[in-house]
Design an enzyme around this catalytic site. Sequence first.
Site, short mmCIF file in Angstrom:
data_model
loop_
_atom_site.label_atom_id
_atom_site.label_comp_id
_atom_site.label_asym_id
_atom_site.label_seq_id
_atom_site.Cartn_x
_atom_site.Cartn_y
_atom_site.Cartn_z
N SER A 63 39.91 35.83 47.88
CA SER A 63 39.15 37.03 47.46
C SER A 63 37.76 37.16 48.06
O SER A 63 37.13 38.21 47.92
CB SER A 63 39.04 37.07 45.94
OG SER A 63 40.27 37.44 45.39
N LYS A 66 37.46 40.07 50.19
CA LYS A 66 37.29 41.42 49.61
C LYS A 66 35.90 41.99 49.89
O LYS A 66 35.71 43.19 49.94
CB LYS A 66 37.55 41.37 48.10
CG LYS A 66 39.01 41.05 47.73
CD LYS A 66 39.13 40.83 46.22
CE LYS A 66 40.55 40.48 45.80
NZ LYS A 66 40.62 40.06 44.38
N TYR A 188 47.06 43.55 52.50
CA TYR A 188 46.29 42.83 51.47
C TYR A 188 46.58 41.33 51.51
O TYR A 188 45.65 40.50 51.49
CB TYR A 188 46.61 43.42 50.08
CG TYR A 188 45.97 42.66 48.95
CD1 TYR A 188 44.62 42.82 48.65
CD2 TYR A 188 46.70 41.74 48.19
CE1 TYR A 188 44.02 42.09 47.63
CE2 TYR A 188 46.10 41.01 47.17
CZ TYR A 188 44.76 41.20 46.89
OH TYR A 188 44.16 40.47 45.89
N TYR A 240 34.70 38.09 38.38
CA TYR A 240 35.60 38.67 37.36
C TYR A 240 34.98 38.55 35.98
O TYR A 240 33.81 38.84 35.81
CB TYR A 240 37.00 38.05 37.46
CG TYR A 240 37.42 37.87 38.90
CD1 TYR A 240 37.66 39.00 39.69
CD2 TYR A 240 37.51 36.61 39.49
CE1 TYR A 240 38.01 38.86 41.02
CE2 TYR A 240 37.85 36.47 40.82
CZ TYR A 240 38.09 37.59 41.58
OH TYR A 240 38.42 37.45 42.89
N VAL A 258 40.51 32.25 45.09
CA VAL A 258 41.37 31.23 44.46
C VAL A 258 41.71 30.06 45.38
O VAL A 258 42.37 29.12 44.97
CB VAL A 258 42.67 31.82 43.84
CG1 VAL A 258 42.36 32.69 42.63
CG2 VAL A 258 43.48 32.57 44.87
N1 GLN Z 1 45.30 36.77 47.03
C1 GLN Z 1 44.88 36.48 45.70
C2 GLN Z 1 45.61 37.37 44.70
O1 GLN Z 1 45.79 38.52 44.94
C3 GLN Z 1 43.40 36.66 45.59
C4 GLN Z 1 42.87 36.36 44.20
C5 GLN Z 1 41.55 35.65 44.20
O2 GLN Z 1 41.14 34.97 45.14
N2 GLN Z 1 40.89 35.71 43.07
O3 GLN Z 1 46.03 36.94 43.66
#
Ligand code: GLN
Length: 304
Positions: A63, A66, A188, A240, A258
């Site tokens: 993420s 992002k 994605y 989050y 993650v």
């Molecule tokens: N690719 C992961 C997902 O969509 C990204 C989530 C993350 O890093 N928090 O679940």
Amino acid sequence: MNIKEVIQNAYHKIKDIDDKGNLASYIPELENVNSACFGVHISTIDTLNFGVGNYHDKFSIQSIAKVLTLTMAYNILGEKLWKRVKVEPSGTAFNSLVQLEVENGIPRNPFINAGAIVIADVLLSNLDNPKEDFLNFVKTLSNSKEICYSEKIATSEKSVGYRNAALCNFIKSFGNIENKPSEVLDFYFNLCSLEMSCKELSNLFLFLANDGFTLADNEQILTRSQTKRINALMQTCGFYDESGEFAFKVGLPGKSGVGGGIIAVHPKQYAIAVWSPKLNEKGNSYKGMRFLEEFTTESKLSIF
Ligand code: GLN
């Protein structure tokens, strides 16, 4: 105060604590990572570069990417972007579906999965070769040619990506996805699979500490106001439903993934990347957060 010493001391203190986190087992390939890895790298505006531990090793940035897709989409669409995604903390988990129903398919912010999927859709609609163009953008930002997607990780996530597929289809039902869900999801999963080291990440994110200009060649990526806004979003939404806790304990805008990576930015001063793969129950690196708390406390280099 000697920054190198503070980093070294914080690193050794946190390295030996009991790691209460768990690997992100919901993506099968992420379970094959050595959970003992721990790396840190700082890059400062006045060109200090310093790392400890596994700071050269590449890991799945997930993420954290992002922020980079948001930067590219903001660059392309400008303020129109905020019609597709809002700028409020969600207070829910990164992969939550609950708010979308009552909020008509407009995600709370660009960093929860729902918002990042909309941003991926924006890029698909506006780029000729989305995967290639995005990768080139990241390479320009980082001044490195050594950055790649991991096909293994993208395929692994795709094989179990039911929740993200649900999010994408649900948002499409409200008319906030323009492209085919299968194409949006493919893009994605690929962008989440980007691999970088702490050193590459902290170098790359320096543009957010430098008013939107790359440090290496002074190229303007975002305006000052846009840069401020991305930092504000990282501060309020980057972790989050643990964003408040991160602001409380660390006091920097940042973003987690993650894969166990965290990037944090101190405007006008530095970017710092940490990697430790085991995650707390909110999906953020357990030791990564503990390290950054120790670092900003001891160095007094937080924004508050
Ligand atoms: N690719 C992961 C997902 O969509 C990204 C989530 C993350 O890093 N928090 O679940």
